[in-house]
Design a protein around this motif. Structure first.
Motif, PDB file in Angstrom:
ATOM      1  N   UNK A 105       0.733  -1.227   0.044  1.00 46.95           N
ATOM      2  CA  UNK A 105      -0.015  -0.056   0.035  1.00 46.95           C
ATOM      3  C   UNK A 105       0.870   1.217  -0.074  1.00 46.95           C
ATOM      4  N   UNK A 106       1.962   1.060   0.612  1.00 45.87           N
ATOM      5  CA  UNK A 106       2.887   2.435   0.601  1.00 45.87           C
ATOM      6  C   UNK A 106       3.439   2.331  -0.880  1.00 45.87           C
ATOM      7  N   UNK A 107       3.772   1.353  -1.391  1.00 44.62           N
ATOM      8  CA  UNK A 107       4.060   1.549  -2.978  1.00 44.62           C
ATOM      9  C   UNK A 107       3.167   2.026  -3.817  1.00 44.62           C
ATOM     10  N   UNK A 108       1.766   1.566  -3.706  1.00 46.72           N
ATOM     11  CA  UNK A 108       0.628   1.998  -4.588  1.00 46.72           C
ATOM     12  C   UNK A 108      -0.082   3.040  -4.114  1.00 46.72           C
ATOM     13  N   UNK A 109      -0.026   3.600  -2.933  1.00 46.47           N
ATOM     14  CA  UNK A 109      -0.880   4.781  -2.379  1.00 46.47           C
ATOM     15  C   UNK A 109      -0.198   5.747  -1.575  1.00 46.47           C
ATOM     16  N   UNK A 110       1.287   5.825  -2.018  1.00 49.68           N
ATOM     17  CA  UNK A 110       2.126   7.062  -1.211  1.00 49.68           C
ATOM     18  C   UNK A 110       1.498   8.273  -1.142  1.00 49.68           C
ATOM     19  N   UNK A 111       0.998   8.632  -2.547  1.00 54.63           N
ATOM     20  CA  UNK A 111       0.379   9.892  -2.488  1.00 54.63           C
ATOM     21  C   UNK A 111      -0.816  10.191  -1.705  1.00 54.63           C
ATOM     22  N   UNK A 112      -1.872   9.224  -1.488  1.00 54.58           N
ATOM     23  CA  UNK A 112      -2.691   9.337  -0.576  1.00 54.58           C
ATOM     24  C   UNK A 112      -2.365   9.325   0.689  1.00 54.58           C
ATOM     25  N   UNK A 113      -1.519   8.400   1.200  1.00 51.82           N
ATOM     26  CA  UNK A 113      -0.902   8.408   2.684  1.00 51.82           C
ATOM     27  C   UNK A 113      -0.507   9.704   3.352  1.00 51.82           C
ATOM     28  N   UNK A 114       0.540  10.385   2.107  1.00 48.31           N
ATOM     29  CA  UNK A 114       0.984  11.500   2.525  1.00 48.31           C
ATOM     30  C   UNK A 114       0.034  12.620   2.712  1.00 48.31           C
ATOM     31  N   UNK A 115      -1.272  12.456   2.454  1.00 46.83           N
ATOM     32  CA  UNK A 115      -2.135  13.691   2.714  1.00 46.83           C
ATOM     33  C   UNK A 115      -2.441  13.563   4.242  1.00 46.83           C
ATOM     34  N   UNK A 116      -2.126  12.354   4.898  1.00 46.33           N
ATOM     35  CA  UNK A 116      -2.354  11.987   6.395  1.00 46.33           C
ATOM     36  C   UNK A 116      -1.160  11.870   7.285  1.00 46.33           C
ATOM     37  N   UNK A 117      -0.243  11.510   6.769  1.00 48.99           N
ATOM     38  CA  UNK A 117       0.990  11.187   7.617  1.00 48.99           C
ATOM     39  C   UNK A 117       2.079  11.922   7.107  1.00 48.99           C
TER      40      UNK A 117
END
Ligand SMILES: NC(=O)C[C@H]([NH3+])C(=O)NS(=O)(=O)OC[C@H]1O[C@@H](n2cnc3c(N)ncnc32)[C@H](O)[C@@H]1O
Ligand SMILES: [Mg+2]
Length: 430
Positions: free
Chosen positions: A250-262
């Motif tokens: 999920x870090x690999x595929x959704x880094x942009x989205x995770x960066x919105x939160x942390x």
């Protein structure tokens, strides 16, 4: 389907091309004889500019349109470093599918209001990012389960018995008899292992939890695995392999989205096997050394787990809980009759329990004894006890709360933001 291109697919190298986009008005501002509309679709946003001298008709329409109106926009791609995505559309056509005079959600909306209008809150790109991460975590889980030889099965939700204690059962009338909403698919997965050996399911689980905490829902998505021939230690290896794959993928595929939160990904990147393992006894010692008032034999709640997670920078296991605070189906530790062969996985950064699992009691008489000790009626578990009469085997399994995992990965301040329509003791609408 409207022939259109997604916002994220419009690139600067497409300068001069004509494109058609469909979505919702995310932001809008007027500057002189220009209207700037930031269009939103499921892929992201793009700036569109309506100039009076390019198309007066489109310009006049763009002036009218309200936030979250549904529109189809056509125009020419123009590379522009000032635009949010480095590219914009010089629009000469806009079709307003439905104009929205006033969208009820404003910048200062309270959490309670957002939950009251959750059906409209799903317009939000940030909510969309949560759901994309949740979906990718499950995509990763399916990838790992497939390659590791696990069979997906589809257990019942309408059941007649408790798995995790009668106090949190949702009762319902089933024709002329009583039934319940499933707390866990576990017992049915245990039946499935006699044919398929390694099984998993993703089901909604229901808990009539009155506790109003940041980590409890009354309906949640429950990823559960069960395997024949596995003992507790085999199970922990499966858990850490699965969860680390889910997190890394999920870090690999959704880094942009995770960066919105942390901004700090350390604990996520640290989620590689083997995860640390401490005993319940060690956990009690740690808590007592930090001044927590807890005695051996007491259960750890959210507060105690929060303090314990401060000792770790990655998910970790606590194993060997006292038998009397754990469920009837858990196998007694042959080396210490006070304990169960049970282990929880706790997420760091204060999030605590994300997985509950154990080795199951596979001896018929001992299981009947445990059912009686818990004040339950063995007659209600006849089918489940049969599993210990016809080719019983050592077996283990666990349940992962998907929303709890999402809450940790995205550092959400409440589990309710991790699900499309949260169900809590005070909320079942919309
Ligand atoms: N197949 C199994 O062995 C699962 C086992 N019968 C079981 O239900 N364990 S559990 O109660 O700890 O719940 C498992 C996980 O389910 C999550 N869970 C458990 N209860 C909740 C509530 N109320 N809300 C959200 N998430 C919840 C949490 O992550 C727990 O670790
Ligand atoms: Mg638990």
């Amino acid at each position: 389907m409207i022939e259109k291109i997604y916002c994220m697919d419009v690139k600067p190298k497409m300068e001069g091309e004509r494109v058609k986009l469909a979505g919702w008005v995310y932001r809008k501002r007027e500057v002189g004889n220009k209207v700037f509309i930031v269009l939103r679709d499921s892929s992201g946003i793009i700036q569109t500019i309506f100039m009076k001298d390019l198309s007066e008709d489109a310009y006049e329409k763009a002036k009218q349109v309200g936030i979250e109106s549904s529109v189809i926009i056509e125009g020419t791609v123009k590379s522009d470093s000032r635009a949010p995505t480095g590219v914009e559309i010089q629009a000469d056509k806009i079709e307003i599918l439905q104009n929205v005079e006033f969208f009820p959600i404003t910048k200062d909306a309270s959490d309670e209001f957002l939950l009251d209008v959750r059906h409209l809150h799903l317009h939000s790109p940030k909510v969309g990012s949560v759901m994309k991460v949740k979906g990718t975590l499950m995509q990763a889980a399916r990838e790992w389960l497939l390659q590791d030889g696990w069979y997906e099965v589809f257990p019942p939700i309408l059941v007649t018995g408790a798995v995790e204690g009668g106090a949190t059962l949702f009762k319902l009338k089933y024709f002329d008899r009583e039934a319940y909403l499933s707390q866990s698919a576990q017992l049915y997965l245990e039946a499935a292992i006699f044919g398929l050996e390694k099984v998993w399911s993703l089901t909604p689980s229901f808990r009539a939890e009155k506790s109003r905490t940041r980590r409890h829902l009354t309906e949640y998505w429950h990823l559960e695995l069960e395997a024949a021939w596995m003992d507790l230690w085999d199970l922990l290896e499966v858990e850490e392999e699965l969860v680390s794959y889910m997190v890394q993928r999920t870090l690999e595929l959704r880094k942009k989205e995770i960066e919105e939160f942390r901004k700090d990904f350390t604990t996520l990147k640290n989620s590689e096997p083997p995860f640390p393992r401490i005993s319940y006894d060690e956990a009690i010692d740690i808590l007592q050394s930090k001044g927590v008032k807890i005695e051996w034999g007491e259960d750890m709640g959210a507060d105690e787990e929060r303090i314990l997670t401060q000792e770790f920078d990655r998910p970790f296991f606590v194993y060997g809980y006292p038998k009397h605070i754990k469920a009837f189906y858990m196998k007694e530790d042959p080396e210490d009759s006070r304990k169960a062969l049970a282990a929880d996985m706790l997420a760091p950064e204060g999030y605590g329990e994300v997985i509950g699992g154990s080795q199951r009691e596979d001896d018929y008489e001992k299981l009947v004894q445990r059912i009686l000790e818990e004040g339950m009626d063995p007659k209600n578990y006849e089918w489940y006890l049969d599993l210990r009469k016809y080719g019983s085997v050592p077996h283990s399994g666990f349940g992962l709360g998907l929303e709890r995992l999402v809450a940790w990965v995205l550092k959400l301040n409440h589990i309710r933001w991790a699900t499309l329509f949260p169900r809590t003791p005070s909320r079942i609408y919309p």
